[in-house]
Design a protein around this motif. Structure first.
Motif, short mmCIF file in Angstrom:
data_model
loop_
_atom_site.label_atom_id
_atom_site.label_comp_id
_atom_site.label_asym_id
_atom_site.label_seq_id
_atom_site.Cartn_x
_atom_site.Cartn_y
_atom_site.Cartn_z
N ASP A 1 0.74 -1.20 -0.16
CA ASP A 1 -0.19 0.08 0.02
C ASP A 1 0.80 1.19 0.11
O ASP A 1 0.59 2.06 -0.39
N GLU B 1 3.99 1.43 -1.19
CA GLU B 1 4.56 1.38 -2.50
C GLU B 1 3.66 1.94 -3.38
O GLU B 1 4.02 2.83 -4.34
N SER B 2 2.33 1.70 -3.52
CA SER B 2 1.61 2.25 -4.43
C SER B 2 1.12 4.02 -4.08
O SER B 2 1.02 4.65 -5.02
N ILE C 1 4.28 6.00 -5.86
CA ILE C 1 3.87 6.38 -7.40
C ILE C 1 4.12 7.94 -7.71
O ILE C 1 4.88 8.13 -8.51
N SER D 1 4.41 4.26 -14.94
CA SER D 1 2.95 4.35 -15.19
C SER D 1 2.36 3.16 -14.90
O SER D 1 1.14 2.75 -14.67
N ARG E 1 3.34 0.70 -12.62
CA ARG E 1 3.84 0.12 -11.36
C ARG E 1 2.40 -0.20 -10.70
O ARG E 1 2.39 -1.17 -9.96
N ASN E 2 1.43 0.61 -10.84
CA ASN E 2 0.10 0.29 -10.26
C ASN E 2 -0.28 -1.33 -10.59
O ASN E 2 -0.85 -1.85 -9.57
N ASN E 3 -0.12 -1.66 -11.79
CA ASN E 3 -0.54 -2.95 -12.39
C ASN E 3 0.55 -3.79 -11.82
O ASN E 3 -0.19 -5.02 -11.21
N ILE F 1 1.88 -3.89 -8.75
CA ILE F 1 1.43 -3.63 -7.30
C ILE F 1 0.20 -4.76 -7.21
O ILE F 1 -0.18 -5.48 -6.39
N LYS F 2 -0.75 -4.33 -8.13
CA LYS F 2 -2.00 -5.02 -8.16
C LYS F 2 -1.85 -6.50 -8.33
O LYS F 2 -2.56 -7.40 -7.73
#
Length: 141
Positions: A22, A24-25, A28, A122, A124-126, A128-129
């Motif tokens: 969380d 880390e997200s 970003i 850009s 990175r969210n994916n 982490i998900k």
């Protein structure tokens, strides 16, 4: 900023703490702002080098075609007649122009590296998900 410093920063900021996804997200946007600032600084340097290269190239063309000021030829005599068809050969071999071209290409490589890392941020969210989904899968969810 030196290339080695940029590489070291990217290496550190590329690491994702899987125990604290969380946080880390939430990092970003901060990382994006940090690297976009560095990117813009390096772009400014690149544009300056491109301008310097164009000016030097014009000066060297004038030198090899015999159109430079007399003071230029007093400082660096040109003891041969260069044909128009040969000017590109002399420009390619010119040490000052080659050095400026190498600096320009090196700066372009730095800009490309930063641009690539910003694009990576850009996604990175994916990443982490996907890590969260994998943890859920491992835990039987």
């Amino acid at each position: 900023m030196k290339l080695a410093d940029i590489e070291q920063e990217i290496q550190q900021d590329s690491k994702i703490d899987h125990a604290d996804l969380d946080r880390e997200s939430l990092k970003i946007p901060i990382l994006h702002a940090k690297y976009y600032r560095i990117f813009m600084d390096e772009i400014k340097i690149l544009k300056g080098l491109e301008r310097e290269f164009r000016v030097l190239k014009l000066e060297r063309i004038q030198y090899y075609t015999g159109k430079a000021d007399e003071e230029v030829y007093k400082a660096a005599p040109l003891d041969l007649k260069v044909l128009k068809t040969e000017v590109d050969l002399y420009l390619d071999a010119d040490p000052d122009l080659s050095q400026k071209r190498m600096n320009l290409e090196f700066q372009q490589a730095k800009v490309n590296m930063l641009e690539s890392f910003i694009k990576n941020l850009s996604f990175r969210n994916n990443t982490i998900k996907n890590a969260i989904d994998f943890i859920r899968f491992k835990n039987g969810a």
